[in-house]
Design an enzyme around this catalytic site. Sequence first.
Site, PDB file in Angstrom:
ATOM      1  N   ARG A  51       0.815  -1.200   0.000  1.00  0.00           N
ATOM      2  CA  ARG A  51       0.000   0.000   0.000  1.00  0.00           C
ATOM      3  C   ARG A  51       0.856   1.261   0.000  1.00  0.00           C
ATOM      4  NH1 ARG A  51      -4.610  -0.365   1.562  1.00  0.00           N
ATOM      5  NH2 ARG A  51      -3.940  -2.330   2.501  1.00  0.00           N
ATOM      6  N   THR A  52       1.788   1.330   0.942  1.00  0.00           N
ATOM      7  CA  THR A  52       2.626   2.520   1.058  1.00  0.00           C
ATOM      8  C   THR A  52       3.518   2.684  -0.177  1.00  0.00           C
ATOM      9  OG1 THR A  52       2.635   2.279   3.457  1.00  0.00           O
ATOM     10  CG2 THR A  52       4.324   3.689   2.508  1.00  0.00           C
ATOM     11  N   LYS A  80      23.981  -9.014   1.241  1.00  0.00           N
ATOM     12  CA  LYS A  80      25.434  -9.108   1.033  1.00  0.00           C
ATOM     13  C   LYS A  80      26.195  -8.338   2.098  1.00  0.00           C
ATOM     14  CE  LYS A  80      25.047  -9.812  -3.958  1.00  0.00           C
ATOM     15  NZ  LYS A  80      25.146  -9.154  -5.266  1.00  0.00           N
ATOM     16  N   ARG A 101      11.531   2.235   3.568  1.00  0.00           N
ATOM     17  CA  ARG A 101      10.850   1.463   4.598  1.00  0.00           C
ATOM     18  C   ARG A 101      11.851   0.465   5.158  1.00  0.00           C
ATOM     19  NH1 ARG A 101       5.222   1.285   5.873  1.00  0.00           N
ATOM     20  NH2 ARG A 101       4.680  -0.685   6.812  1.00  0.00           N
ATOM     21  N   HIS A 129       6.093   6.844  10.884  1.00  0.00           N
ATOM     22  CA  HIS A 129       5.561   6.616   9.540  1.00  0.00           C
ATOM     23  C   HIS A 129       4.944   7.949   9.119  1.00  0.00           C
ATOM     24  CE1 HIS A 129       3.959   4.922   6.059  1.00  0.00           C
ATOM     25  NE2 HIS A 129       3.010   4.155   6.530  1.00  0.00           N
TER      26      HIS A 129
END
Lengths: 307, 307, 307
Positions: A51-52, A80, A101, A129
């Site tokens: 969604r974001t 890595k 995120r 957020h």
Amino acid sequence: MRHMLNPLDFSVEEIDQLLTLASDIEQNFPKYAHVCNGKKLATLFYEPSTRTRLSFESAMLNLGGSVLGFSSADSSSASKGESVSDTIRVISCYADIVAMRHPKEGAPLVASMKSRIPVINAGDGGHQHPTQTLTDLMTIRSLKGHLENLTIGLCGDLKFGRTVHSLIEAMVRYPNIRFVLISPDELRVPEYIRDDVLRANNIPFKEVDNLDEAMPELDILYMTRVQKERFFNEEDYIRLKDCYILNKDKMKLAKPDMYVLHPLPRVNEISTEVDDDPRAAYFKQVQYGVYVRMALIMTLLEVEKPC
Amino acid sequence: MRHMLNPLDFSVEEIDQLLTLASDIEQNFPKYAHVCNGKKLATLFYEPSTRTRLSFESAMLNLGGSVLGFSSADSSSASKGESVSDTIRVISCYADIVAMRHPKEGAPLVASMKSRIPVINAGDGGHQHPTQTLTDLMTIRSLKGHLENLTIGLCGDLKFGRTVHSLIEAMVRYPNIRFVLISPDELRVPEYIRDDVLRANNIPFKEVDNLDEAMPELDILYMTRVQKERFFNEEDYIRLKDCYILNKDKMKLAKPDMYVLHPLPRVNEISTEVDDDPRAAYFKQVQYGVYVRMALIMTLLEVEKPC
Amino acid sequence: MRHMLNPLDFSVEEIDQLLTLASDIEQNFPKYAHVCNGKKLATLFYEPSTRTRLSFESAMLNLGGSVLGFSSADSSSASKGESVSDTIRVISCYADIVAMRHPKEGAPLVASMKSRIPVINAGDGGHQHPTQTLTDLMTIRSLKGHLENLTIGLCGDLKFGRTVHSLIEAMVRYPNIRFVLISPDELRVPEYIRDDVLRANNIPFKEVDNLDEAMPELDILYMTRVQKERFFNEEDYIRLKDCYILNKDKMKLAKPDMYVLHPLPRVNEISTEVDDDPRAAYFKQVQYGVYVRMALIMTLLEVEKPC
């Protein structure tokens, strides 16, 4: 160069400018179709959040820009052993702005310290957020016409709900705000919110465990999902998740201009029978989220507002 | 607002218009380079299908539009318990049209009922895959010049082969079509196809188990992959998968203007030695798939045909 | 039609033209913003490599083109048993140029034999990674002004380091090049590099195991990561990975115009305290990588240089 790591990074005046721009975007959408031509957004999603991520991508495409990135850590170089500081220096060569995120609190902040491009925190663990909070602010302002003089009910998981904490911190900066905090005892807002945010700012609030009783006085009802991943055990989750389900009967107790918000995804805390109620604003909220991200991208890229 | 959930959602006349548009796109490709400027396609692939997804993306990019989405359920919100109905309402805020692939039959139909934007079914379980059928129709029409008066051989897994069932259902609407159904006994077409589609429409057909004998009378040979995932046990799969392999020797038995189609991916049911035969049309078919998806996107978005 | 499968596919003259174009792109970036309008790059990454994939995507977007593809084999049709030869024929219908990363050596070569569009090898197992080599060449040429008369130190894992082998093979084509090969005995360059590349071309080189002693004579120091995945056992990896760590003290031994390169990602083989040294060129190298990929895409697509 500005970043957006925390909703409080912007002053009330700056938020106001941002929301005004977002409203202009809503009303004059085609005018903005090319303001980010040739600009590139990198979406670095170290944990999935469709969604974001898609909201950011839609926002950038709406502005005429383009998008590159990854949608989960599996397909990134994190495996890595590369540090976030190195990754952001690399991404600074690939893009003009980044939405990150990350499951770890503070990762976007670390990134911003080495970045040559603006960093937007698109959610860092249980921490912040900010674009969700901006979305919530725009939704409230658009539907109610203002951000002051409101009684705001917050319902559900108020303990682990990141969006709830951020919204409270953002709203206490406006005059004459009251909160009604509706949750089971186990999921009350954390102590620091009560003490350092609410009491410290002399904000009136009450904590109740009954949604029905709270309904009549609310101007805004902010529902939240009881997120399984925040619980320590399955049993507690099952016992509590259905406590606070909004349905048609409860909506009858509310004011005719009380709007229901939800950060989504919803599981069952809002019955689908509420969806057709004109006060159900959670899908409109998604649309506002695109406009506010468009405004944020423009602001951080210092793109001129078209005339 | 129209959706494309089932190939039969469009009448024969509408299909004809769509294929005519697709042919015009093929012949006047640059003319269409900007008709979807500013439009966004969401590709919601709850199960991976690289070929189909990239065909849609290529189609939208060819029209000057842009693309956002996800390529597997792992990176979607589905894992957070969100319903398809909620997801489509969210995506309606992000895009102008959606192509949805879902492992569950009917998911795109459910989505379409709550969607504010046109929904294209990009495959729902073993149920429908309408853009594959449109691709097949365009391939036949382009190569043979018409969709009537044809003897069509369908070979391989006719029991589980979704594309085979859809193609039969689509072709019975054209005059003077005959089918030769070539499969081992275990993989014959389902009873409902024989009774409700073929016999109910008085369509001549025969069922045979020998590819060689069928070859000389065919105008079209539609080969299918014996899909491992449709089998109940490994042993049956191994015994049957190599039964019907098309090679150069078999091609010698066919008419000079018989074309070979295949929905791809191929495993070994068509020997690579056939690839250079001018009658091998399965890679051309992929290209037609892009044109037909371009035409479909334009049609559902009600974009004006450029002059 | 040309492909880029091996850095040696291009002659010294062709490399020179490519690097000259890349430098012009660096200096006149906006001039190139639309040269690939309407062109599509497919990024087929059968194993994840975020850095390389995003560099290609950034390059194509910078040129005004668009991008489609996949970032790991999970989300591709490879799992359905399709051959690379078939996949590339399909992708040829979807895109104008392809960048392919594959765990198997030679996969891009196989793809190129059936492709209708130019194929760029974006890394095939331990074999080749030509755009990394082109990036290295551009970095050296941009910072030193030329590619001849240089003493080049290569440090770390010289046995498994694909980029090291490719860089040696590429640099021996320029006049008056010397190599200092700095590694533990277990990780020396393979015999074929010493015999068939260095000795066969009369290139002076020495092998040493001490980074400090080598520093003063170097014009370029090419550091490499000790890649865990190339080791046969954990114990060897742990014993060797920290042997050759570049830090501020070692930098004091170097010439004032000696540049440090690294293909990235770095783990700890270059201390972060070196990052602010003006001779640290590994992040600039990332930026050069975008320019050189832009030049390569333009060259393979035979796009006219804008005036």
